[in-house]
Motif scaffolding. Structure first.
Motif, mmCIF file in Angstrom:
data_model
loop_
_atom_site.group_PDB
_atom_site.id
_atom_site.type_symbol
_atom_site.label_atom_id
_atom_site.label_comp_id
_atom_site.label_asym_id
_atom_site.label_seq_id
_atom_site.Cartn_x
_atom_site.Cartn_y
_atom_site.Cartn_z
ATOM 1 N N ARG A 210 0.833 -1.205 0.000
ATOM 2 C CA ARG A 210 0.000 0.000 0.000
ATOM 3 C C ARG A 210 0.872 1.261 0.000
ATOM 4 O O ARG A 210 0.567 2.237 -0.671
ATOM 5 C CB ARG A 210 -0.923 0.005 1.228
ATOM 6 C CG ARG A 210 -2.054 -1.004 1.153
ATOM 7 C CD ARG A 210 -2.918 -0.941 2.406
ATOM 8 N NE ARG A 210 -3.428 0.394 2.650
ATOM 9 C CZ ARG A 210 -4.480 0.929 2.046
ATOM 10 N NH1 ARG A 210 -5.155 0.222 1.151
ATOM 11 N NH2 ARG A 210 -4.870 2.150 2.316
ATOM 12 N N THR A 211 1.944 1.229 0.774
ATOM 13 C CA THR A 211 2.860 2.366 0.787
ATOM 14 C C THR A 211 3.461 2.583 -0.596
ATOM 15 O O THR A 211 3.572 3.718 -1.073
ATOM 16 C CB THR A 211 3.974 2.136 1.812
ATOM 17 O OG1 THR A 211 3.394 1.997 3.113
ATOM 18 C CG2 THR A 211 4.959 3.292 1.829
ATOM 19 N N ALA A 212 3.854 1.475 -1.255
ATOM 20 C CA ALA A 212 4.456 1.578 -2.584
ATOM 21 C C ALA A 212 3.484 2.166 -3.602
ATOM 22 O O ALA A 212 3.905 2.825 -4.564
ATOM 23 C CB ALA A 212 4.925 0.201 -3.041
ATOM 24 N N ARG A 213 2.197 1.949 -3.393
ATOM 25 C CA ARG A 213 1.192 2.497 -4.313
ATOM 26 C C ARG A 213 0.776 3.923 -3.953
ATOM 27 O O ARG A 213 -0.128 4.480 -4.581
ATOM 28 C CB ARG A 213 -0.039 1.592 -4.323
ATOM 29 C CG ARG A 213 0.222 0.250 -5.004
ATOM 30 C CD ARG A 213 -1.018 -0.599 -5.064
ATOM 31 N NE ARG A 213 -1.448 -1.005 -3.737
ATOM 32 C CZ ARG A 213 -2.707 -1.306 -3.433
ATOM 33 N NH1 ARG A 213 -3.657 -1.230 -4.334
ATOM 34 N NH2 ARG A 213 -3.016 -1.693 -2.206
ATOM 35 N N GLY A 214 1.427 4.465 -2.909
ATOM 36 C CA GLY A 214 1.138 5.843 -2.543
ATOM 37 C C GLY A 214 -0.079 6.016 -1.685
ATOM 38 O O GLY A 214 -0.573 7.139 -1.531
ATOM 39 N N HIS A 215 -0.564 4.922 -1.083
ATOM 40 C CA HIS A 215 -1.732 5.026 -0.204
ATOM 41 C C HIS A 215 -1.291 5.422 1.190
ATOM 42 O O HIS A 215 -0.149 5.218 1.581
ATOM 43 C CB HIS A 215 -2.490 3.695 -0.153
ATOM 44 C CG HIS A 215 -3.141 3.354 -1.447
ATOM 45 N ND1 HIS A 215 -3.927 2.250 -1.610
ATOM 46 C CD2 HIS A 215 -3.112 3.963 -2.665
ATOM 47 C CE1 HIS A 215 -4.362 2.187 -2.857
ATOM 48 N NE2 HIS A 215 -3.872 3.217 -3.514
ATOM 49 N N HIS A 216 -2.231 5.944 1.971
ATOM 50 C CA HIS A 216 -1.937 6.342 3.342
ATOM 51 C C HIS A 216 -1.725 5.105 4.195
ATOM 52 O O HIS A 216 -2.537 4.185 4.184
ATOM 53 C CB HIS A 216 -3.068 7.184 3.930
ATOM 54 C CG HIS A 216 -3.170 8.554 3.318
ATOM 55 N ND1 HIS A 216 -2.350 9.594 3.679
ATOM 56 C CD2 HIS A 216 -3.977 9.029 2.350
ATOM 57 C CE1 HIS A 216 -2.660 10.664 2.973
ATOM 58 N NE2 HIS A 216 -3.634 10.346 2.157
ATOM 59 N N GLU A 217 -0.611 5.095 4.973
ATOM 60 C CA GLU A 217 -0.385 4.005 5.908
ATOM 61 C C GLU A 217 -1.376 4.076 7.059
ATOM 62 O O GLU A 217 -1.844 3.069 7.557
ATOM 63 C CB GLU A 217 1.046 4.075 6.483
ATOM 64 C CG GLU A 217 2.126 4.219 5.415
ATOM 65 C CD GLU A 217 2.360 5.658 5.017
ATOM 66 O OE1 GLU A 217 1.801 6.567 5.674
ATOM 67 O OE2 GLU A 217 3.074 5.881 4.038
ATOM 68 N N ARG A 218 -1.742 5.270 7.478
ATOM 69 C CA ARG A 218 -2.683 5.490 8.584
ATOM 70 C C ARG A 218 -3.074 6.958 8.551
ATOM 71 O O ARG A 218 -2.364 7.787 8.000
ATOM 72 C CB ARG A 218 -2.035 5.169 9.939
ATOM 73 C CG ARG A 218 -0.787 5.999 10.228
ATOM 74 C CD ARG A 218 -0.247 5.724 11.628
ATOM 75 N NE ARG A 218 0.995 6.435 11.867
ATOM 76 C CZ ARG A 218 1.094 7.711 12.206
ATOM 77 N NH1 ARG A 218 -0.016 8.434 12.335
ATOM 78 N NH2 ARG A 218 2.264 8.274 12.416
#
Length: 507
Positions: A210-218
């Motif tokens: 998810r981080t690699a796709r640019g999504h928020h970790e939290r």
């Protein structure tokens, strides 16, 4: 528009906090590992995560300083206050030397993101701290962009991260495995199917994906000045009875909730401070997360006051009672509402917490506990019982790795105190374990105190556990075995100093 995050990063802050930035080659270490080093140390080949002995071999003049995280937070606090007062009032301290904050509001105030970046850097320069700043859609990308002072375009986190090696994701073991599979860049990792990543790499891998796709970790848990929301109640004269303090706690909690609601925020933690006439103060921090009612707060206060009274903390030294009660909210975040959870017959979590607090008030603070998982090799080491509503602030074992940890399936019953046991062979002689982990004979019968005798029909092990061999008082050398009996029972046995014990039962 998506959310935007600004990050301010002060390189080598542990070295700065230790007051050793200009003292030649310096390395700040924790548990025999370098966590930060000065520029001159880097020029000599010292790197983060390097063992101290290796670092000293590369730089014989290296000065080693043990990390003091509490001191780092203390030294960093004035800087955080300065930023709150001069640039933006809402921010999160990720760690000393690294802060993050929502960028949309401050950027509008300062005339755009480039001006906000300049203003944050200038504010840090005003307190003589070299800083770098970056803006992106997620905390991770913004922190990485801060290293080079870049502003990642809106919606462009994934594309900006794509050329970086997978090592920047901060998971060395995952990065090593991905590189062996030929996945060497963040973009290549992000392109993998999500279901395949979850099946192959588990929860840790999917979070990195998810981080690699640019999504928020939290969601960003912004820090806000909580001083204006602190509520206090003064007792004149000081009181010795608990009931007036509990009544004041309920009234103060109602006032606190009104203030937080008016500000549109909730607190993650609530600190309760009791000041005594002799100048001492006692404090306890509760998890709150916007879920505790004023009655629940009062009942928690009652429970801890009773606990302190039982051990004589409230009347030590003949002090003239309680003179002040303070409720201080911590870790304020924007109130976004919350979904009621179902439990049993439709009970919400607030009602469950209130009931638990009432039981604590009647039976004592230790009457209701929750299980917290942690590190350790044996089943009893991996679970801590913490009073309901308290933070787990006691000493705990790290998460690992733990070579020799007991694998799943885990026992159904772990005995608080090991039960004496006898493991014998066909000649009724005790089975022993040699230093090379060889059994003296095949087990035939098992006797456990309170559970009778049974015929052994299978076993595995023994497995050695050698812990803290350098510590004479806390060192431990044992061996474990799993035993099944003809009655369908399974046991975890431990032999220590030639004596068998039943540590757990599999049911």
């Amino acid at each position: 528009m998506g959310s935007r995050i600004i990050v301010g990063w002060i390189p080598d802050y542990p070295v700065i906090a230790a007051g050793a930035l200009d003292a030649g080659p310096v390395a700040v270490v924790h548990r025999d590992e370098v966590v930060a080093c000065s520029g001159s140390a880097r020029m000599a080949g010292v790197r983060r995560r390097m063992r101290v002995r290796v670092a000293q071999s590369r730089c014989p003049q290296l000065r080693v300083v043990e990390r003091d995280l509490a001191a780092e937070f203390r030294v960093f606090e004035p800087t955080v206050r300065h930023i709150e007062e001069t640039v933006m009032p809402r921010l999160e301290v990720i760690r000393p030397g690294l802060i993050a904050a929502p960028a949309r509001g401050p950027s509008r105030y300062w005339g755009g993101e480039p001006h906000l970046v300049e203003r944050l850097a200038a504010a840090l320069a005003e307190v003589d701290l070299p800083a770098r700043t970056g803006i992106a859609d997620s905390v991770f990308t913004a922190a990485l962009a801060a290293r080079t002072g870049q502003l990642v375009p809106l919606g462009g986190d994934a594309a900006w991260l794509a050329p970086y090696p997978v090592g920047v994701l901060g998971l060395p073991r995952l990065a090593e495995l991905l590189e062996r599979l030929g996945v060497r860049t963040v973009g290549a990792f992000a392109a993998l199917p999500e279901k395949r990543v979850l099946a192959r790499f588990g929860a840790e891998g999917i979070a990195a994906h998810r981080t690699a796709r640019g999504h928020h970790e939290r969601p960003l848990a912004v820090r806000m000045d909580s001083g204006e929301h602190t509520v206090s109640y003064v007792f004149e004269p000081g009181v010795h009875l608990l009931e007036p303090v509990v009544f004041a706690a309920k009234a103060s909690a109602e006032q606190l909730h009104e203030r937080l609601t008016a500000a549109g925020v909730v607190c993650a933690r609530l600190e309760t401070v009791v000041e005594l006439a002799g100048g001492r103060s006692l404090s306890r921090t509760f998890r709150h997360e916007g879920r505790l009612s004023s009655l629940a707060v009062a009942e928690r206060v009652r429970g801890v006051l009773q606990a302190w009274s039982d051990v004589g903390l409230l009347d030590a030294g003949g002090e003239a009672g309680i003179i002040r009660l303070v409720l201080r909210p911590e870790q304020l975040t924007a109130a976004t509402g919350r979904q009621s959870a179902l439990f049993g017959e439709g009970r919400t979590s607030e009602e469950i917490e209130r009931a638990a607090a009432r039981v604590q008030a009647m039976l004592g603070h230790q009457a209701v506990v929750r299980a917290e998982l942690g590190g350790g090799r044996g089943p009893s080491d991996q679970v801590r019982l913490v009073p309901f509503g308290d933070l787990d602030t006691g000493p705990r074992l790290p998460d690992g790795p733990w070579p020799g940890r007991l694998p799943a399936p885990h026992p159904a019953t772990v005995f608080p105190r090991w039960l004496p046991a006898q493991l014998t062979d066909t000649r009724a002689q005790q089975v022993t374990v040699s230093g090379r982990l060889a059994l003296s004979a095949a087990p035939d019968r098992l006797t456990v105190e309170g559970h009778g005798e049974a015929v052994v029909d299978g076993w595995s092990g023994p497995w050695p556990v050698l812990e803290r061999w350098w510590d004479r008082d806390r060192g431990r050398r044992i061996a474990r075995m799993q035993i099944t009996t003809a009655g369908g029972h399974a046991w975890l046995l431990t032999i220590e100093h030639g004596r068998w014990w039943a540590e757990a039962h599999y049911g």
